[in-house]
Structure formats: C-alpha cells, structure tokens
Design an enzyme around this catalytic site. Structure first.
Site, mmCIF file in Angstrom:
data_model
loop_
_atom_site.group_PDB
_atom_site.id
_atom_site.type_symbol
_atom_site.label_atom_id
_atom_site.label_comp_id
_atom_site.label_asym_id
_atom_site.label_seq_id
_atom_site.Cartn_x
_atom_site.Cartn_y
_atom_site.Cartn_z
ATOM 1 N N PRO A 10 0.781 -1.456 0.280
ATOM 2 C CA PRO A 10 0.359 -0.264 -0.086
ATOM 3 C C PRO A 10 0.683 1.599 0.217
ATOM 4 O O PRO A 10 2.165 1.569 0.776
ATOM 5 C CB PRO A 10 -0.695 -0.184 1.420
ATOM 6 C CG PRO A 10 0.156 -1.078 1.968
ATOM 7 C CD PRO A 10 0.364 -1.876 0.730
ATOM 8 N N ASN A 11 0.816 2.416 -0.553
ATOM 9 C CA ASN A 11 0.715 3.690 -1.191
ATOM 10 C C ASN A 11 2.117 3.412 -1.843
ATOM 11 O O ASN A 11 2.173 4.718 -1.634
ATOM 12 C CB ASN A 11 0.715 4.112 0.676
ATOM 13 C CG ASN A 11 -0.157 4.381 1.059
ATOM 14 O OD1 ASN A 11 -1.246 3.986 0.757
ATOM 15 N ND2 ASN A 11 -0.300 3.893 2.698
ATOM 16 N N ARG A 18 4.995 10.848 -2.107
ATOM 17 C CA ARG A 18 5.021 10.773 -1.731
ATOM 18 C C ARG A 18 5.712 10.982 0.045
ATOM 19 O O ARG A 18 6.886 10.742 -0.577
ATOM 20 C CB ARG A 18 4.133 8.663 -1.282
ATOM 21 C CG ARG A 18 4.140 9.091 0.363
ATOM 22 C CD ARG A 18 4.146 7.034 0.510
ATOM 23 N NE ARG A 18 3.753 6.807 1.606
ATOM 24 C CZ ARG A 18 4.066 5.451 1.753
ATOM 25 N NH1 ARG A 18 4.803 4.539 1.472
ATOM 26 N NH2 ARG A 18 3.797 5.195 3.455
ATOM 27 N N TYR A 23 11.019 8.907 1.299
ATOM 28 C CA TYR A 23 10.924 7.979 -0.026
ATOM 29 C C TYR A 23 11.890 8.464 -1.302
ATOM 30 O O TYR A 23 11.758 7.632 -2.214
ATOM 31 C CB TYR A 23 9.568 7.786 -0.269
ATOM 32 C CG TYR A 23 8.691 7.250 1.282
ATOM 33 C CD1 TYR A 23 9.750 5.834 1.761
ATOM 34 C CD2 TYR A 23 7.627 7.638 2.304
ATOM 35 C CE1 TYR A 23 9.116 5.155 2.649
ATOM 36 C CE2 TYR A 23 6.976 7.502 2.649
ATOM 37 C CZ TYR A 23 7.900 5.546 3.712
ATOM 38 O OH TYR A 23 7.901 5.065 4.327
ATOM 39 N N ASN A 74 7.880 -5.521 -1.213
ATOM 40 C CA ASN A 74 8.050 -4.514 0.166
ATOM 41 C C ASN A 74 6.356 -4.214 0.410
ATOM 42 O O ASN A 74 5.575 -3.915 0.065
ATOM 43 C CB ASN A 74 8.306 -3.145 -0.459
ATOM 44 C CG ASN A 74 8.461 -2.404 0.221
ATOM 45 O OD1 ASN A 74 7.358 -2.176 1.079
ATOM 46 N ND2 ASN A 74 8.633 -1.015 0.024
ATOM 47 N N ALA A 77 3.111 -0.946 4.883
ATOM 48 C CA ALA A 77 3.060 -0.704 5.968
ATOM 49 C C ALA A 77 2.424 -2.458 6.866
ATOM 50 O O ALA A 77 2.117 -2.668 7.554
ATOM 51 C CB ALA A 77 1.129 0.216 6.400
ATOM 52 N N GLU A 98 12.970 -9.760 1.180
ATOM 53 C CA GLU A 98 11.959 -8.428 1.861
ATOM 54 C C GLU A 98 12.688 -6.789 1.471
ATOM 55 O O GLU A 98 13.855 -6.733 2.049
ATOM 56 C CB GLU A 98 11.359 -8.847 3.624
ATOM 57 C CG GLU A 98 10.516 -7.404 4.081
ATOM 58 C CD GLU A 98 9.762 -7.778 5.132
ATOM 59 O OE1 GLU A 98 9.167 -8.479 5.880
ATOM 60 O OE2 GLU A 98 9.864 -6.726 5.779
ATOM 61 N N HIS A 100 12.868 -3.001 2.456
ATOM 62 C CA HIS A 100 12.201 -1.464 2.677
ATOM 63 C C HIS A 100 12.963 -0.499 1.905
ATOM 64 O O HIS A 100 14.966 -0.105 1.497
ATOM 65 C CB HIS A 100 12.324 -1.271 3.707
ATOM 66 C CG HIS A 100 11.314 -2.493 4.684
ATOM 67 N ND1 HIS A 100 9.870 -2.236 4.702
ATOM 68 C CD2 HIS A 100 10.996 -3.370 5.058
ATOM 69 C CE1 HIS A 100 9.363 -3.234 4.992
ATOM 70 N NE2 HIS A 100 9.995 -4.226 5.024
ATOM 71 N N ARG A 107 12.629 4.798 12.508
ATOM 72 C CA ARG A 107 11.658 5.311 12.067
ATOM 73 C C ARG A 107 11.213 5.262 13.670
ATOM 74 O O ARG A 107 11.496 4.533 14.812
ATOM 75 C CB ARG A 107 11.519 5.198 11.122
ATOM 76 C CG ARG A 107 11.996 5.355 10.013
ATOM 77 C CD ARG A 107 11.553 5.093 8.702
ATOM 78 N NE ARG A 107 10.016 5.772 8.368
ATOM 79 C CZ ARG A 107 9.247 5.914 7.353
ATOM 80 N NH1 ARG A 107 9.179 4.761 6.528
ATOM 81 N NH2 ARG A 107 8.219 6.172 7.843
HETATM 82 C C1 DQA Z 1 7.924 0.782 3.744
HETATM 83 C C2 DQA Z 1 8.527 0.898 5.164
HETATM 84 C C3 DQA Z 1 7.425 0.922 6.058
HETATM 85 O O1 DQA Z 1 6.831 1.051 7.269
HETATM 86 C C4 DQA Z 1 6.029 1.980 4.980
HETATM 87 O O2 DQA Z 1 3.933 1.769 6.580
HETATM 88 C C5 DQA Z 1 5.811 2.261 3.862
HETATM 89 C C6 DQA Z 1 7.469 2.189 3.116
HETATM 90 C C7 DQA Z 1 9.529 1.186 3.587
HETATM 91 O O3 DQA Z 1 9.923 1.097 2.265
HETATM 92 O O4 DQA Z 1 10.631 1.970 3.487
HETATM 93 O O5 DQA Z 1 5.084 2.511 2.995
HETATM 94 O O6 DQA Z 1 7.558 -0.406 3.464
#
Ligand code: DQA
Length: 150
Positions: A10-11, A18, A23, A74, A77, A98, A100, A107
C-alpha cells in the site's frame, strides 16, 4: 528462464509524490523500469504487481507457487501488521526477499517489528530504490547456487 515476482504494498503507488524527503523523488514506474534493466543484465524475467489491498497481496503470494522462482516484497505498512502475509509466505515456500526503502529500525517504534521478515530469506532496508536491485542480485545468486527451487 528464472521468473521473479516483485510485489509492492500500500501507498507505494505514490512514490515520487509521497514524503519525497523520506522515500525519494523517483516514481514507482521509474524504480521498476530500472529494475527491469537490471533483470535483463541478470538474464531473469520480472513481473511487477502493486496493490493497496492486503487480500490481493496474499492471493498474489499464493499464486506465485506455480509461476515464480522467487519474490521481492515490499509489504509497506502491512509489514508491521499482517499475519496473513506471513502465513501466505510460509504456505508457498517460494524464496522471498523483503525490501524497505527506508531503514524502519531507525523510525517510529511501531515500524521496528516486521511480521513478514521471519518468513523471508532475508531483508534489505535503508538503501532506497537500490534495495530492490540488491534484493534481485541476492535472490538470483541464491537460486543459481541451487539452494532454492528453479
Ligand atoms: C516502507 C516502510 C513502512 O514502514 C511504510 O509503512 C511504507 C514503506 C519502506 O519501504 O520504507 O509504506 O515499507
């Protein structure tokens, strides 16, 4: 040919817009385009799916059993909340890395736990979009070494 599924949660479709200070300015299309070029040099095939819905991500992981040699994920959240994603990864046993973009350990406290990482081969975080490349290189090497299926 080795086939890798890149799955973004998501997102992440908002990359570039964003919180760019966190990011980066690259869009998700930019990131995937760069990763496709890398896949070409490594001689592997990429398929990319982004979804804002947990169930879609679960279904993609479950379906990967028949179609893919490895997953780069990835979970965004859902990393911090989703038992369903973890169970799906454990159900298929397709090796998963995985990724990020940010270093979630540096964080907010709620980001320090990953429910999904324990079902993965490994985790790469804090290197921005380069993390996807590092994951692909590692995963392809892992598959070539015969330590996994494919
Ligand atoms: C994320 C880190 C997560 O905590 C966050 O909710 C994201 C992006 C990252 O790529 O740094 O949406 O996965």
């Amino acid at each position: 040919m080795t086939k890798i599924l890149v799955l973004n949660g998501p997102n992440l479709n908002m990359l570039g817009k964003r919180e760019p200070a966190l990011y980066g300015k690259e869009t998700l299309d930019d990131v995937i385009q760069g990763l496709r070029e890398r896949a070409g040099t490594l001689g592997v095939e990429l398929e990319h799916v982004q979804s804002n819905e947990e169930g879609v991500l679960v279904s993609q992981i479950l379906a990967s059993r028949e179609k893919f040699d490895g997953i780069i994920l990835n979970p965004a959240a859902y990393t911090h909340t989703s038992v369903a994603l973890r169970d799906a990864l454990q159900a298929v046993t397709v090796p998963c890395v995985e990724v990020h973009l940010t270093n979630t350990a540096a964080r907010e406290e709620f980001r320090h736990v990953s429910l999904t990482a324990g079902a993965c081969l490994g985790q790469i975080m804090g290197f921005g979009a380069m993390g996807y490349h590092l994951a692909l290189i590692g995963l392809v090497q892992y598959l070539k070494s015969g330590r996994g299926p494919g």
